[in-house]
Design a protein around this motif. Sequence first.
Motif, PDB file in Angstrom:
ATOM      1  N   VAL A 130       0.832  -1.210   0.000  1.00  0.00           N
ATOM      2  CA  VAL A 130       0.000   0.000   0.000  1.00  0.00           C
ATOM      3  C   VAL A 130       0.866   1.260   0.000  1.00  0.00           C
ATOM      4  N   SER A 131       1.917   1.267   0.804  1.00  0.00           N
ATOM      5  CA  SER A 131       2.776   2.456   0.893  1.00  0.00           C
ATOM      6  C   SER A 131       3.531   2.709  -0.408  1.00  0.00           C
ATOM      7  N   ALA A 132       3.810   1.640  -1.145  1.00  0.00           N
ATOM      8  CA  ALA A 132       4.596   1.791  -2.376  1.00  0.00           C
ATOM      9  C   ALA A 132       3.795   2.385  -3.521  1.00  0.00           C
ATOM     10  N   SER A 133       2.474   2.389  -3.411  1.00  0.00           N
ATOM     11  CA  SER A 133       1.647   2.879  -4.519  1.00  0.00           C
ATOM     12  C   SER A 133       1.886   4.370  -4.742  1.00  0.00           C
ATOM     13  N   GLY A 170       5.540  16.525   7.021  1.00  0.00           N
ATOM     14  CA  GLY A 170       4.151  16.987   6.936  1.00  0.00           C
ATOM     15  C   GLY A 170       3.196  15.859   6.596  1.00  0.00           C
ATOM     16  N   ALA A 171       3.601  15.006   5.633  1.00  0.00           N
ATOM     17  CA  ALA A 171       2.760  13.875   5.247  1.00  0.00           C
ATOM     18  C   ALA A 171       2.621  12.883   6.401  1.00  0.00           C
ATOM     19  N   THR A 172       3.708  12.661   7.123  1.00  0.00           N
ATOM     20  CA  THR A 172       3.663  11.731   8.255  1.00  0.00           C
ATOM     21  C   THR A 172       2.717  12.246   9.337  1.00  0.00           C
ATOM     22  N   PHE A 230      -2.304  -0.495  18.809  1.00  0.00           N
ATOM     23  CA  PHE A 230      -2.381   0.604  17.847  1.00  0.00           C
ATOM     24  C   PHE A 230      -1.013   1.268  17.674  1.00  0.00           C
ATOM     25  N   LEU A 231      -0.289   1.394  18.769  1.00  0.00           N
ATOM     26  CA  LEU A 231       1.035   2.016  18.710  1.00  0.00           C
ATOM     27  C   LEU A 231       1.982   1.193  17.836  1.00  0.00           C
ATOM     28  N   LEU A 232       1.964  -0.126  17.993  1.00  0.00           N
ATOM     29  CA  LEU A 232       2.825  -0.996  17.189  1.00  0.00           C
ATOM     30  C   LEU A 232       2.498  -0.878  15.706  1.00  0.00           C
ATOM     31  N   LEU A 233       1.217  -0.941  15.368  1.00  0.00           N
ATOM     32  CA  LEU A 233       0.808  -0.836  13.962  1.00  0.00           C
ATOM     33  C   LEU A 233       1.173   0.531  13.389  1.00  0.00           C
ATOM     34  N   THR A 234       1.013   1.568  14.204  1.00  0.00           N
ATOM     35  CA  THR A 234       1.344   2.921  13.755  1.00  0.00           C
ATOM     36  C   THR A 234       2.832   3.063  13.468  1.00  0.00           C
ATOM     37  N   VAL A 235       3.667   2.553  14.371  1.00  0.00           N
ATOM     38  CA  VAL A 235       5.117   2.644  14.196  1.00  0.00           C
ATOM     39  C   VAL A 235       5.545   1.907  12.935  1.00  0.00           C
ATOM     40  N   ALA A 276       7.162   3.848   9.689  1.00  0.00           N
ATOM     41  CA  ALA A 276       8.517   3.487   9.279  1.00  0.00           C
ATOM     42  C   ALA A 276       8.558   3.072   7.816  1.00  0.00           C
ATOM     43  N   MET A 277       7.618   2.233   7.397  1.00  0.00           N
ATOM     44  CA  MET A 277       7.619   1.760   6.008  1.00  0.00           C
ATOM     45  C   MET A 277       7.233   2.877   5.048  1.00  0.00           C
ATOM     46  N   ASP A 278       6.331   3.733   5.492  1.00  0.00           N
ATOM     47  CA  ASP A 278       5.925   4.854   4.647  1.00  0.00           C
ATOM     48  C   ASP A 278       7.086   5.817   4.435  1.00  0.00           C
ATOM     49  N   LEU A 279       7.870   6.065   5.475  1.00  0.00           N
ATOM     50  CA  LEU A 279       9.042   6.942   5.356  1.00  0.00           C
ATOM     51  C   LEU A 279      10.080   6.345   4.409  1.00  0.00           C
TER      52      LEU A 279
END
Length: 204
Positions: free
Chosen positions: A16-19, A45-47, A146-151, A155-158
């Motif tokens: 999803v992040s790679a799209s 800003g996006a994060t 939720f914190l684990l999924l968010t991190v 990280a992958m989005d960055l």
Amino acid sequence: MPLEQLWLFISITLVVSASPGPVMLACMIDAGRYGFQQSLYTMAGATLGNLVLMLLSALGLGLLVEQAEWIFHSIKWIGAAYLVYLGLQLMRASPITTTAISAPAHHQQIFSRAFIIAVTNPKGLIYFGALFPQFINVQHSLAPQFLLLTVIFVAMDLVWMSVYALGGRSIMYWLKTPANQRWFNWISGGLLVAAGIALAFSKL
């Protein structure tokens, strides 16, 4: 969270992040125009925008948006209109000098623009609202999960934003002439306009 579920979430997030959505496009364009260092403000800003959507999803707004169609469409059209506006502004932008491209200016503008692009993307709200609960065990404390999924997502989005930004930085060598800058502005602006139109008429 069981290890197999964790790997499944990582795999889905990786895809999803790679799209090449509006956020990734903004990272590439800003890095191409101002340099990789400046695009870090785009990523920040996006994060922050994504973190806001994650928080809203955790509070149950994702379900609310699914039930209140007008809220969803309002967010959708605001985001689409903003992308078209940015695209038109970029298409009209004048060429800038090589020094100005890498100059540390407009940090707040770059940051806020990326934040608005991310936070007005209804796909993000639906994604977080629909996906996160699938990996949450209600029998355990919700906050750490939720914190684990968010991190993991951040990280992958960055990582992917950096990949797109590095691609944009390589374009900088081609942007030394005003003619090439005009082509880049028109192509990039056109892509933003197309992304806005696609978002406006997409069926989510």
